[in-house]
Design a protein around this motif. Structure first.
Motif, short mmCIF file in Angstrom:
data_model
loop_
_atom_site.label_atom_id
_atom_site.label_comp_id
_atom_site.label_asym_id
_atom_site.label_seq_id
_atom_site.Cartn_x
_atom_site.Cartn_y
_atom_site.Cartn_z
N PRO A 127 0.81 -1.23 0.00
CA PRO A 127 0.00 0.00 0.00
C PRO A 127 0.84 1.28 0.00
CG PRO A 127 -0.93 -1.58 1.53
CD PRO A 127 0.38 -2.15 1.08
N LEU A 128 1.99 1.27 0.68
CA LEU A 128 2.85 2.46 0.67
C LEU A 128 3.50 2.67 -0.69
CD1 LEU A 128 4.61 2.36 4.18
CD2 LEU A 128 2.79 3.88 3.41
N ILE A 129 3.83 1.59 -1.38
CA ILE A 129 4.37 1.71 -2.74
C ILE A 129 3.32 2.34 -3.66
CG2 ILE A 129 5.11 0.41 -4.78
CD1 ILE A 129 6.42 -1.61 -2.81
N GLN A 130 2.09 1.87 -3.52
CA GLN A 130 1.01 2.43 -4.33
C GLN A 130 0.80 3.91 -4.01
OE1 GLN A 130 -1.98 -0.40 -3.05
NE2 GLN A 130 -1.79 -1.62 -4.93
N ALA A 131 0.90 4.26 -2.72
CA ALA A 131 0.74 5.66 -2.31
C ALA A 131 1.87 6.52 -2.85
CB ALA A 131 0.68 5.75 -0.79
N ALA A 132 3.10 5.99 -2.86
CA ALA A 132 4.24 6.74 -3.37
C ALA A 132 4.11 7.00 -4.87
CB ALA A 132 5.54 5.99 -3.06
N HIS B 167 2.79 10.88 -9.09
CA HIS B 167 2.06 10.89 -10.38
C HIS B 167 2.81 10.05 -11.41
CE1 HIS B 167 -0.44 14.05 -8.66
NE2 HIS B 167 0.65 14.77 -8.41
N LEU B 168 3.21 8.85 -10.99
CA LEU B 168 3.97 7.96 -11.85
C LEU B 168 3.27 6.60 -11.96
CD1 LEU B 168 7.60 8.59 -10.52
CD2 LEU B 168 6.59 9.51 -12.63
N THR B 169 3.60 5.88 -13.02
CA THR B 169 3.18 4.50 -13.18
C THR B 169 4.41 3.60 -13.03
OG1 THR B 169 3.57 4.46 -15.56
CG2 THR B 169 1.40 5.23 -14.80
N PRO B 170 4.22 2.31 -12.78
CA PRO B 170 5.38 1.42 -12.68
C PRO B 170 6.28 1.46 -13.91
CG PRO B 170 3.44 0.32 -11.82
CD PRO B 170 2.97 1.61 -12.43
N GLN B 171 5.70 1.73 -15.08
CA GLN B 171 6.48 1.77 -16.32
C GLN B 171 7.47 2.94 -16.35
OE1 GLN B 171 3.05 1.33 -16.27
NE2 GLN B 171 3.34 -0.89 -16.50
N GLN B 172 7.30 3.90 -15.43
CA GLN B 172 8.19 5.06 -15.38
C GLN B 172 9.28 4.93 -14.32
OE1 GLN B 172 4.55 7.64 -15.07
NE2 GLN B 172 5.68 8.96 -16.51
N ILE B 173 9.37 3.75 -13.71
CA ILE B 173 10.40 3.47 -12.70
C ILE B 173 11.56 2.72 -13.37
CG2 ILE B 173 10.93 2.25 -10.56
CD1 ILE B 173 9.12 4.67 -10.16
N ASP B 174 12.79 3.18 -13.11
CA ASP B 174 13.97 2.61 -13.78
C ASP B 174 14.75 1.63 -12.91
OD1 ASP B 174 13.87 4.24 -16.29
OD2 ASP B 174 14.06 5.88 -14.84
N GLY B 175 14.37 1.50 -11.65
CA GLY B 175 15.06 0.57 -10.76
C GLY B 175 14.35 0.50 -9.43
N VAL B 176 14.58 -0.60 -8.71
CA VAL B 176 13.99 -0.78 -7.38
C VAL B 176 15.11 -1.09 -6.39
CG1 VAL B 176 12.38 -2.08 -5.95
CG2 VAL B 176 11.83 -1.65 -8.36
N ALA B 177 15.24 -0.25 -5.38
CA ALA B 177 16.25 -0.46 -4.33
C ALA B 177 15.55 -0.90 -3.06
CB ALA B 177 17.03 0.83 -4.08
N TYR B 178 16.22 -1.77 -2.32
CA TYR B 178 15.65 -2.25 -1.06
C TYR B 178 16.78 -2.46 -0.06
CZ TYR B 178 17.23 -6.68 -3.05
OH TYR B 178 17.99 -7.67 -3.61
#
Length: 339
Positions: free
Chosen positions: A57-62, A67-78
Motif C-alpha cells: 500500500p505504501l508503494i502504491q501511495a508513493a 504521479h507515476l506508473t510502474p512503467q516510469q520506474i527505472d530501478g527498485v532499491a531495497y
C-alpha cells in the motif's frame, strides 16, 4: 532516471521515489511504535507481519504521490541489511519481485550507507571527504568517508549502541517506549550540576565506544534515590536524565573530535535516529565552529529509518550498474567495510 526505494529493516516501513534530476518525488513512512509499545521493544515477528501489510500500500501511495506508473520506474532499491532478518526479507522479496515484474534492475542497499548518505538529500550536501558519526538504536560508528563506497571504520560501540542506551535508560526512568526522545525532553528540565555521570572510554586513546556501563551507572543512581515505593520525585528524574544525556553527548563529541584530528578532515556528517537529538546537534555545531569546519545532518524526518535514504543510495548504485541477480539474499549482520 527514477528509482523506488524500500526500507523494512526494523520497525519503520519506508517507501520513496527519487529522480536523479528532480530529487525526491515521493516519501511515505509508517511507524510501528504503537504496535510494539505494549512490549517495551520491537517484537521481530510482529514487525515482519506489519511490513507485509504495509509495504505494498505504501508503494502504491508513493506512485500516486509522484504521479507515476510502474512503467516510469527505472530501478527498485531495497534494504538488504543489516537488520531483523524477517523484516529484511519482506522488503527484499517485494523489491526483487517488483523489479523482475517491471523489467528493471534490483539494487540491494546497505542500511547504514543509506543513513550515511542521507544528508545528500539536503540542499547543502557535504563534499568528500568527511567523518561520519552514525548513531542509531543499533549502531554507533565513526567512519572515514572519502567517496561513494570508500568507507573505513574508525571506531564503534563494543556493546550497547547510543540509541539503545537512551531507550534502556528511559525505561529505567519509567518512560514509555520508545523513550529516547522522551528522555531528552525530560533532560531539558534537569539540573546539570546535581549529578555527574562517567564519560565511558574517554580516559584512554582510541575511537571505540561503550555505553553499557553508563546505563548501569544510571540504574544504580536511580535505585539510590528511589523512595520505599520505588519511585523518584519529578526533579530527580529530570536531573538523572540530564546527567545521562550530557555524559552520552560528551562522549560522542570527544570521540568525533578525535576522529577529525586523526583523519585531518574538517567536515563531519551525523546521521541515524540519535542525530535528531538537539543537544548533540548543538554540541557538534559548536565543535565544528571552533575548528572552522562544517557539520551536516539530514532533516529530522530523515534521521530515523526511511525510504528516501534507500532510494538515494540505490540511485548511486544504479548509475554504477551494481545490480542484484534473481536470488533474494539479506544480511542481518553486514559490516559497512564488507560492501
Amino acid at each position: 532516471m527514477r528509482i523506488l526505494g524500500i526500507e523494512t529493516s526494523c520497525d519503520e516501513t519506508g517507501v520513496a521515489i527519487y529522480d536523479d534530476e528532480q530529487g525526491l518525488l515521493a516519501h511515505q513512512l509508517y511507524s510501528q511504535i504503537e504496535l510494539h509499545a505494549d512490549y517495551g521493544g520491537v517484537v521481530p515477528e510482529l514487525a515482519s507481519r506489519d511490513h507485509i501489510r504495509k509495504t505494498v500500500p505504501l508503494i502504491q501511495a508513493a506512485l500516486k504521490q509522484a504521479h507515476l506508473t510502474p512503467q516510469q520506474i527505472d530501478g527498485v532499491a531495497y534494504t538488504a541489511g543489516p537488520g531483523l532478518v524477517g523484516a529484511l526479507l519482506v522488503g527484499a522479496s517485494i523489491g526483487r519481485s517488483l523489479a523482475y515484474a517491471w523489467g528493471v534492475p534490483a539494487i540491494a542497499v546497505h542500511h547504514m550507507e543509506g543513513h550515511l548518505l542521507a544528508p545528500m538529500l539536503e540542499t547543502n550536501p557535504p563534499d568528500f571527504p568527511f567523518v561520519a558519526l552514525l548513531v542509531s538504536g543499533g549502531h554507533t560508528q565513526l567512519i572515514s568517508v572519502t567517496g561513494i563506497g570508500q568507507y573505513v571504520l574508525l571506531g564503534e560501540s563494543i556493546d550497547d549502541a547510543a540509541g539503545e542506551a537512551f531507550d534502556k535508560t528511559a525505561k529505567l526512568l519509567g518512560l514509555d517506549y520508545p523513550g529516547g526522545a522522551k528522555l531528552s525532553k525530560l533532560a531539558e528540565q534537569g539540573d546539570s550540576q546535581r549529578f555527574h555521570f562517567p564519560r565511558p572510554m574517554t580516559d584512554r586513546p582510541g575511537l571505540q565506544f561503550s555505553f553499557s556501563g553508563l546505563k548501569t551507572f544510571s540504574a544504580n543512581t536511580i535505585h539510590q534515590y528511589q523512595d520505599e515505593q520505588g519511585q523518584l520525585d519529578a526533579q530527580t528524574k529530570a536531573d538523572i536524565a540530564r546527567a545521562f544525556e550530557d555524559a552520552l553527548v560528551d562522549t560522542l563529541v570527544i570521540k568525533s573530535k578525535r576522529a577529525l584530528e586523526l583523519t585531518g578532515f574538517n567536515r563531519l556528517v551525523i546521521a541515524g535516529g540519535v542525530s535528531a537529538n538537539k543537544t548533540l546537534r548543538h554540541r557538534l555545531e559548536k565543535l565544528m565552529k571552533e575548528r572552522k569546519g562544517q557539520v551536516y545532518y539530514p532533516r529530522i524526518e530523515f534521521c530515523t529509518d526511511n525510504g528516501a535514504m534507500i532510494a538515494y543510495a540505490g540511485m548511486i548504485h544504479l548509475k554504477q550498474q551494481t545490480y542484484q541477480d534473481l536470488a533474494i539474499d539479506v544480511k542481518p549482520r553486514w559490516p559497512l567495510s564488507e560492501m
